[in-house]
Design a protein around this motif. Sequence first.
Motif, PDB file in Angstrom:
ATOM      1  N   GLU A 190       1.099  -1.153   0.221  1.00 44.86           N
ATOM      2  CA  GLU A 190      -0.016   0.166  -0.637  1.00 44.86           C
ATOM      3  C   GLU A 190       0.937   1.373  -0.173  1.00 44.86           C
ATOM      4  O   GLU A 190       2.194   1.826   0.785  1.00 44.86           O
ATOM      5  CB  GLU A 190      -1.049   0.264   1.184  1.00 44.86           C
ATOM      6  N   ALA A 191       0.264   2.213  -0.882  1.00 44.62           N
ATOM      7  CA  ALA A 191       1.446   3.494  -0.369  1.00 44.62           C
ATOM      8  C   ALA A 191       0.710   5.034  -0.912  1.00 44.62           C
ATOM      9  O   ALA A 191      -0.975   4.433  -1.796  1.00 44.62           O
ATOM     10  CB  ALA A 191       2.169   3.553  -1.828  1.00 44.62           C
ATOM     11  N   VAL A 192       0.700   5.928  -0.734  1.00 42.29           N
ATOM     12  CA  VAL A 192      -0.565   7.663  -0.708  1.00 42.29           C
ATOM     13  C   VAL A 192       0.964   8.355  -1.475  1.00 42.29           C
ATOM     14  O   VAL A 192       2.130   8.417  -1.666  1.00 42.29           O
ATOM     15  CB  VAL A 192      -0.980   8.340  -0.161  1.00 42.29           C
ATOM     16  N   LEU A 198       7.794  13.144   2.670  1.00 44.58           N
ATOM     17  CA  LEU A 198       8.037  11.637   2.978  1.00 44.58           C
ATOM     18  C   LEU A 198       6.346  11.196   2.168  1.00 44.58           C
ATOM     19  O   LEU A 198       5.622  11.597   2.275  1.00 44.58           O
ATOM     20  CB  LEU A 198       8.077  10.989   4.714  1.00 44.58           C
ATOM     21  N   ALA A 199       6.427   9.501   2.443  1.00 40.14           N
ATOM     22  CA  ALA A 199       5.237   9.178   1.696  1.00 40.14           C
ATOM     23  C   ALA A 199       5.300   7.895   3.059  1.00 40.14           C
ATOM     24  O   ALA A 199       6.366   7.137   3.055  1.00 40.14           O
ATOM     25  CB  ALA A 199       5.210   8.645   0.303  1.00 40.14           C
ATOM     26  N   TYR A 209       7.595   5.390   6.848  1.00 43.77           N
ATOM     27  CA  TYR A 209       7.479   6.374   6.020  1.00 43.77           C
ATOM     28  C   TYR A 209       8.859   6.225   5.129  1.00 43.77           C
ATOM     29  O   TYR A 209       9.518   5.589   5.755  1.00 43.77           O
ATOM     30  CB  TYR A 209       7.437   7.646   6.792  1.00 43.77           C
ATOM     31  N   ILE A 210       8.652   6.338   3.710  1.00 40.98           N
ATOM     32  CA  ILE A 210       9.678   6.167   3.013  1.00 40.98           C
ATOM     33  C   ILE A 210       9.873   7.685   2.774  1.00 40.98           C
ATOM     34  O   ILE A 210       9.466   8.777   2.418  1.00 40.98           O
ATOM     35  CB  ILE A 210       9.489   5.215   1.785  1.00 40.98           C
ATOM     36  N   VAL A 217      12.232   5.900   6.154  1.00 40.08           N
ATOM     37  CA  VAL A 217      13.135   6.517   7.694  1.00 40.08           C
ATOM     38  C   VAL A 217      12.274   6.242   8.714  1.00 40.08           C
ATOM     39  O   VAL A 217      12.845   6.875   9.506  1.00 40.08           O
ATOM     40  CB  VAL A 217      12.912   8.075   6.534  1.00 40.08           C
ATOM     41  N   ILE A 218      11.759   6.428   8.438  1.00 39.31           N
ATOM     42  CA  ILE A 218      10.470   5.593  10.145  1.00 39.31           C
ATOM     43  C   ILE A 218       9.776   4.664   9.983  1.00 39.31           C
ATOM     44  O   ILE A 218       8.952   4.537   9.332  1.00 39.31           O
ATOM     45  CB  ILE A 218       9.226   7.189  10.520  1.00 39.31           C
TER      46      ILE A 218
END
Length: 427
Positions: A190-192, A198-199, A209-210, A217-218
């Motif tokens: 899943e992704a937005v 960040l996403a 979060y990438i 990164v988180i």
Amino acid sequence: MKKRDFLKTAGIFILAGMLIVSCSDKDDSKTPEKDKTEQTDTEKGNDKTEKDESNASNDFTFEIKETPLVESITVTDISPGDYYGIYSMSDGIFAMASQELSIGLMDKDGNILMPCEYSTRRKIHDGVTAVRNDMGLWGYFNVNEKRFILECKYDSVTDFSEGIGCYFDGEYFRYINTDGTPAIDDVFYEAVAFSDGLARVLYDDGFGYIDKTGELVISSDYVDFDDFHDGFARVHDESVFGYMDKTGTLKYSMNCDGIYNFKDGLAAFVKDKKVGYINTKGEVVIDPVYDIPNQNLDEYFRFECGVAPIMKDGKYGFINTKGEIVVEPLYDLAYYAVENIIRVQKDGLYGYVGTDGTVITDCIFKEASAFSEGVAYVMKDDRYYFINKEGKELTSERFDDVCNFTGGTAFVVKPDTFTWTKVIIDK
């Protein structure tokens, strides 16, 4: 972790409950009577905030952009073609609907960018618009390159944001650049869209979060968590409402009933069914004394052009970033400010008020648009015309249909002609 079922709606990651909902993509540029198609882009003013001497400080400062006063416009005899409707988007780009109601795109000179072969389109972001075909499948069209960078064969796409789009290929979510090349090699369950660099994604080991390189990164263990805005993401679990910073640290937690996204350094919160505001230091800068409207708070209770709507006793007004009332709560409906002008409604009719509280026009119009490039269209006596920011009529002519200005151009239908004609702002 097992792969989750793909949710076709935009509801993935959306925080649950009325008080924790993400911003919708509602079009505020038109009144309901004229909302014939999807959104148009309107230029928003930037906020300028000052320190609140009576409460905690808000250190965000912004330059408010003023558009030049438009003194006159010219209605030409140039027609772009035989269309059912023309709708302004942004940067001199217009959507047009054929007589069969298929959607295409053209520039302000009437040059066809995309033929009328599609069922709908969204706003233009980063020069790209999401387009859906008659089969209900989505793709991406780059208006600058006049080509599809992703063909219409996908169930779901996001709007582009920060130069990157996201689509679902039937198995995974993938990120794409404006030229159609992959933005990130990794794929996700899943992704937005990206927000504040960040996403949010679902990967093999959980949610997180990438960044734009695809690096995680988180990681997040919260039940609900949202996009980053102004360096903070709102989070919620069974025991806390709060804001997480970009290190993944819970920076502020709040004893309240709901929190909302930051916008230009301020975020609304609800306590005991009243709305107030905090700054990015977690300080209450505007006490919770205002009523909760029926609308989404993220959409209505946010600052634009230095002011935000409030509701008291069922009526809308506006406050500045100090919490001072600049527009008394007298109106049945209010839209957020655009180009430092507020569109309001009273007794079913629309008017305009400045962000300093100056009444520009009384509520006398059956329809009224947001301002765009210093001009708005209004309807009175079942005919449209254009006004400037002083409420001055820019032409004595009246029209059967109109659209907003973009790129110094709009289009109108003269009475009883059934033909769209080009209008330009005089320099």
